[in-house]
Design an enzyme around this catalytic site. Structure first.
Site, PDB file in Angstrom:
ATOM      1  N   LYS A 309      42.487  39.834  27.326  1.00 51.85           N
ATOM      2  CA  LYS A 309      43.805  39.965  27.589  1.00 51.85           C
ATOM      3  C   LYS A 309      44.429  39.222  27.392  1.00 51.85           C
ATOM      4  O   LYS A 309      45.276  39.021  26.565  1.00 51.85           O
ATOM      5  CB  LYS A 309      43.910  41.316  28.063  1.00 51.85           C
ATOM      6  CG  LYS A 309      43.231  42.629  28.392  1.00 51.85           C
ATOM      7  CD  LYS A 309      44.015  43.428  28.399  1.00 51.85           C
ATOM      8  CE  LYS A 309      43.577  45.209  28.230  1.00 51.85           C
ATOM      9  NZ  LYS A 309      43.954  45.873  28.977  1.00 51.85           N
ATOM     10  N   ASP A 346      49.754  48.647  27.458  1.00 45.89           N
ATOM     11  CA  ASP A 346      49.054  49.634  28.429  1.00 45.89           C
ATOM     12  C   ASP A 346      50.658  49.828  29.361  1.00 45.89           C
ATOM     13  O   ASP A 346      50.556  51.540  29.784  1.00 45.89           O
ATOM     14  CB  ASP A 346      48.848  47.833  29.264  1.00 45.89           C
ATOM     15  CG  ASP A 346      47.375  48.289  29.166  1.00 45.89           C
ATOM     16  OD1 ASP A 346      46.457  49.262  28.024  1.00 45.89           O
ATOM     17  OD2 ASP A 346      46.298  47.210  29.254  1.00 45.89           O
TER      18      ASP A 346
HETATM   19  P1  NAP Z   1      42.542  42.486  37.497  1.00 49.70           P
HETATM   20  O1  NAP Z   1      43.904  41.939  36.047  1.00 49.70           O
HETATM   21  O2  NAP Z   1      41.748  42.273  37.761  1.00 49.70           O
HETATM   22  O3  NAP Z   1      43.924  42.780  38.883  1.00 49.70           O
HETATM   23  C1  NAP Z   1      43.112  43.680  39.694  1.00 49.70           C
HETATM   24  C2  NAP Z   1      44.346  44.419  40.614  1.00 49.70           C
HETATM   25  O4  NAP Z   1      43.408  44.698  41.359  1.00 49.70           O
HETATM   26  C3  NAP Z   1      44.759  42.914  41.617  1.00 49.70           C
HETATM   27  O5  NAP Z   1      46.154  42.912  42.036  1.00 49.70           O
HETATM   28  C4  NAP Z   1      43.578  42.418  42.060  1.00 49.70           C
HETATM   29  O6  NAP Z   1      44.328  41.721  44.113  1.00 49.70           O
HETATM   30  C5  NAP Z   1      43.948  43.926  43.005  1.00 49.70           C
HETATM   31  N1  NAP Z   1      42.176  43.902  43.896  1.00 49.70           N
HETATM   32  C6  NAP Z   1      41.230  43.858  43.537  1.00 49.70           C
HETATM   33  N2  NAP Z   1      40.241  44.581  44.395  1.00 49.70           N
HETATM   34  C7  NAP Z   1      40.807  45.009  45.403  1.00 49.70           C
HETATM   35  C8  NAP Z   1      40.373  45.093  46.812  1.00 49.70           C
HETATM   36  N3  NAP Z   1      38.540  44.848  46.989  1.00 49.70           N
HETATM   37  N4  NAP Z   1      41.018  45.526  47.344  1.00 49.70           N
HETATM   38  C9  NAP Z   1      42.319  45.737  47.555  1.00 49.70           C
HETATM   39  N5  NAP Z   1      43.224  44.874  46.132  1.00 49.70           N
HETATM   40  C10 NAP Z   1      42.248  44.938  45.057  1.00 49.70           C
HETATM   41  O7  NAP Z   1      42.168  43.965  36.667  1.00 49.70           O
HETATM   42  P2  NAP Z   1      43.319  45.069  35.449  1.00 49.70           P
HETATM   43  O8  NAP Z   1      43.338  45.038  34.767  1.00 49.70           O
HETATM   44  O9  NAP Z   1      45.141  44.988  36.473  1.00 49.70           O
HETATM   45  O10 NAP Z   1      42.589  46.591  36.110  1.00 49.70           O
HETATM   46  C11 NAP Z   1      43.350  47.540  37.630  1.00 49.70           C
HETATM   47  C12 NAP Z   1      42.066  48.977  37.524  1.00 49.70           C
HETATM   48  O11 NAP Z   1      43.241  49.545  36.828  1.00 49.70           O
HETATM   49  C13 NAP Z   1      40.686  48.691  36.622  1.00 49.70           C
HETATM   50  O12 NAP Z   1      39.806  49.354  37.824  1.00 49.70           O
HETATM   51  C14 NAP Z   1      40.396  49.057  35.589  1.00 49.70           C
HETATM   52  O13 NAP Z   1      39.653  49.524  35.370  1.00 49.70           O
HETATM   53  C15 NAP Z   1      42.533  50.511  35.578  1.00 49.70           C
HETATM   54  N6  NAP Z   1      42.921  50.476  34.347  1.00 49.70           N
HETATM   55  C16 NAP Z   1      43.098  51.773  34.013  1.00 49.70           C
HETATM   56  C17 NAP Z   1      43.061  51.514  32.501  1.00 49.70           C
HETATM   57  C18 NAP Z   1      42.733  52.912  31.580  1.00 49.70           C
HETATM   58  O14 NAP Z   1      43.549  53.054  30.401  1.00 49.70           O
HETATM   59  N7  NAP Z   1      43.009  54.475  32.280  1.00 49.70           N
HETATM   60  C19 NAP Z   1      43.973  50.594  31.880  1.00 49.70           C
HETATM   61  C20 NAP Z   1      43.704  49.323  32.583  1.00 49.70           C
HETATM   62  C21 NAP Z   1      42.766  49.750  33.497  1.00 49.70           C
HETATM   63  P3  NAP Z   1      44.330  40.006  43.918  1.00 49.70           P
HETATM   64  O15 NAP Z   1      45.142  39.943  43.306  1.00 49.70           O
HETATM   65  O16 NAP Z   1      45.086  40.167  45.241  1.00 49.70           O
HETATM   66  O17 NAP Z   1      42.838  39.932  43.134  1.00 49.70           O
END
Ligand code: NAP
Length: 518
Positions: A309, A346
């Site tokens: 992305k 998104d």
């Molecule tokens: P990302 O860019 O990797 O960001 C993950 C975020 O979650 C970061 O802020 C990270 O914090 C935090 N995090 C990760 N592990 C953690 C933990 N154990 N405890 C507390 N905070 C934690 O991922 P993303 O693309 O934003 O996706 C995030 C979530 O949204 C995922 O579950 C993904 O499947 C979901 N999502 C869903 C859709 C949908 O269509 N429903 C679309 C996009 C994403 P740090 O900054 O501290 O590392």
């Protein structure tokens, strides 16, 4: 060399052949024919894999009876030797004997590997062709290479179809296969496809490039080749019988990609709105490979998912203001001149489900996380006038995002005292381990909880929020609305988002049921 079809059967066959041949396997002859009986009404084109039987000869009287009862069926008999990727352990002579008897039993086509043909006398093959059409086949289980040279060698034998099957180790291998089919299928009757997960594009689009037909599995446990998809998927998801020269190609690119639900969602929308388009999963191991495919297939639009992305941004010719601010692109449009334009849908995935329930302006929203999905949520909500708070494990990342988007950060210690209209979980917490939750129950003081996680459908966070009286917005709505916006960008039509939601809900239920039965 006699290259003319030897009987009227071969001349008429192409007129009777659907695009999908279903490979049927069983360990005993009764099961094989019973399985064919259950399939033939919806799939009249079948391949009997005789090599899966310990005594293939015993199946022939049953096959003969089957073909008498089902005169509309078109059947390929295959008895592939173990040395060439099949299961038959007998000699070449006994392989040819079984295939000749299968032709005698009424099979309209037999498959003979090039390696077998090389070892037998031309008269043997020509004798076979007096009763049946001959498919001369070659399988490369490692790569996609030297397709034209291979065909040149195969052409030393007269056959009715030349089947060239390779293995895709890159997405571009699909392009190589399709260019080969486009070039050679005017002169020869060809069947061509790439095996392997990365070969999906050739299985769906090979027929429009010139492959006479393609192969499919009865179900995923009965694949006869790596990467083979089910007939149901080819027909109902990818609408392979309708794919033609005007069909536009879209896809979702990422690594991994096999679990993506986007093909179900977007093919549903294309079908519902009568858009002549197909949407495929593209397992891109590198961006370079993906971009080469986008140029050459050509692909009209892409959904971009993990891990590309952000990395895709530098390859775009332009992007909308959202995308640049968020620093992530999940949607690409390829213009007619080949230029690539980026969007981020998104934001629509977050904003639209909320708009359907509430007024966003001045609403107090807490976003958990500061990664890609959280950034899209924060920017989208700020643009709609919401009061946005960010809470993230890494405080510095939250502060940076808050500064950029003119939002605020929240302190975990204050949550018990704070109330919100919406809390959005944009972290993966609760996805892999169902015992985890990003917040404790007494920290959830809100009217709505929107958990971006959609697998599992009910996270611990959602259960606790419900117990606290909050209304739940399921993560699957984000998935559907970001796809709905993609559909609108690509086609200019309003998206049938409720049909898309229904389709993905069914797919998720099927997936959950399968996981229980494993
Ligand atoms: P990302 O860019 O990797 O960001 C993950 C975020 O979650 C970061 O802020 C990270 O914090 C935090 N995090 C990760 N592990 C953690 C933990 N154990 N405890 C507390 N905070 C934690 O991922 P993303 O693309 O934003 O996706 C995030 C979530 O949204 C995922 O579950 C993904 O499947 C979901 N999502 C869903 C859709 C949908 O269509 N429903 C679309 C996009 C994403 P740090 O900054 O501290 O590392």
């Amino acid at each position: 060399m006699n290259t003319a079809p030897s009987t009227y059967v071969q001349r008429l066959l192409p007129l009777r052949m659907p695009r999908v041949c279903l490979a049927v396997t069983a360990s005993d002859p009764t099961d094989l024919v019973e399985k064919a009986e259950s399939l033939v009404r919806d799939n009249p084109f079948l391949e009997f894999r005789l090599d899966y039987l310990s005594r293939p000869g015993l199946a022939l009287p049953k096959i003969n009876h089957f073909l008498e009862v089902h005169p509309h069926a078109v059947v390929i008999a295959t008895c592939r030797r173990a040395a060439n990727g099949g299961k038959f352990k007998g000699s070449i002579a006994s392989q040819l004997d079984i295939l000749a008897k299968a032709a005698g039993a009424g099979c309209q086509l037999v498959d003979v590997e090039m390696q077998t043909a090389a070892k037998c006398k031309p008269e043997q093959l020509q004798k076979m062709r007096q009763r049946t059409a001959l498919i001369l086949s070659f399988h490369d289980f490692r790569a996609t290479r030297k397709l034209e040279e291979t065909l040149g060698v195969m052409r030393q034998h007269t056959a009715d179809f030349y089947k060239v099957v390779s293995t895709a180790t890159t997405l571009y291998d699909n392009v190589t296969m399709m260019k080969f089919l486009e070039k050679e299928s005017d002169r020869h009757s060809l069947v061509g496809l790439c095996m392997g997960e990365q070969g999906l594009v050739s299985r769906v689009l090979g027929v429009r490039a010139g492959s006479a037909f393609t192969f499919a599995a009865v179900n995923l446990n009965e694949q006869t080749a790596p990467g083979q998809v089910t007939a149901r998927e080819l027909q109902s998801v990818y609408r392979i019988e309708q794919v033609d020269a005007a069909t536009r190609v879209y896809g979702v690119a990422g690594d991994p990609i096999s679990h993506s639900l986007s093909p179900v969602i977007l093919n549903t929308a294309m079908r519902r709105e009568n858009v002549n388009a197909v949407y495929v999963a593209l397992h891109a191991k590198t961006l370079k490979d993906l971009l080469a495919c986008v140029r050459d297939i050509p692909i009209h639009g892409l959904s971009i998912t993990m891990p590309y992305k952000e990395a895709i941004l530098e390859h775009l010719d332009n992007s909308d203001s959202h995308t640049a601010k968020i620093g992530a692109c999940n949607t690409v449009v390829r213009a007619q001149d080949g230029k690539l334009y980026g969007f981020n849908t998104d934001t629509a995935g977050v904003v639209r489900p909320l708009e359907q329930r509430m007024v966003i302006e001045n609403a107090r929203v807490l976003v958990l996380g500061a990664g890609g999905a959280a950034r899209a949520a924060v920017w989208g909500l700020k643009e709609r006038g919401a009061e946005v708070y960010i809470l993230n494990r890494n405080l510095a990342t939250a502060q940076k995002l808050a500064r950029q988007a003119h939002a605020r950060t929240a302190k975990r210690a204050d949550l018990k005292k704070l109330a919100f209209d919406v809390i959005i979980n944009a972290t993966p917490v609760g996805m892999a381990d169902p015992r985890e939750s990003p917040l404790q129950e007494n920290e959830i003081n809100t009217k709505y909880v929107f958990d971006m996680i959609y697998e599992p459908a009910e996270t611990r966070f959602v259960k606790m929020a419900r117990a606290r009286g909050a209304q739940i917005i399921p993560g699957v709505e984000m998935l559907v609305h970001q796809a709905a916006r993609q559909f609108e960008i690509w086609t200019g039509k309003p998206a049938p988002w409720d049909d898309m939601l229904r389709a993905v809900a069914i797919a998720l239920q099927e997936r959950a049921a399968k996981a229980v039965h494993k």
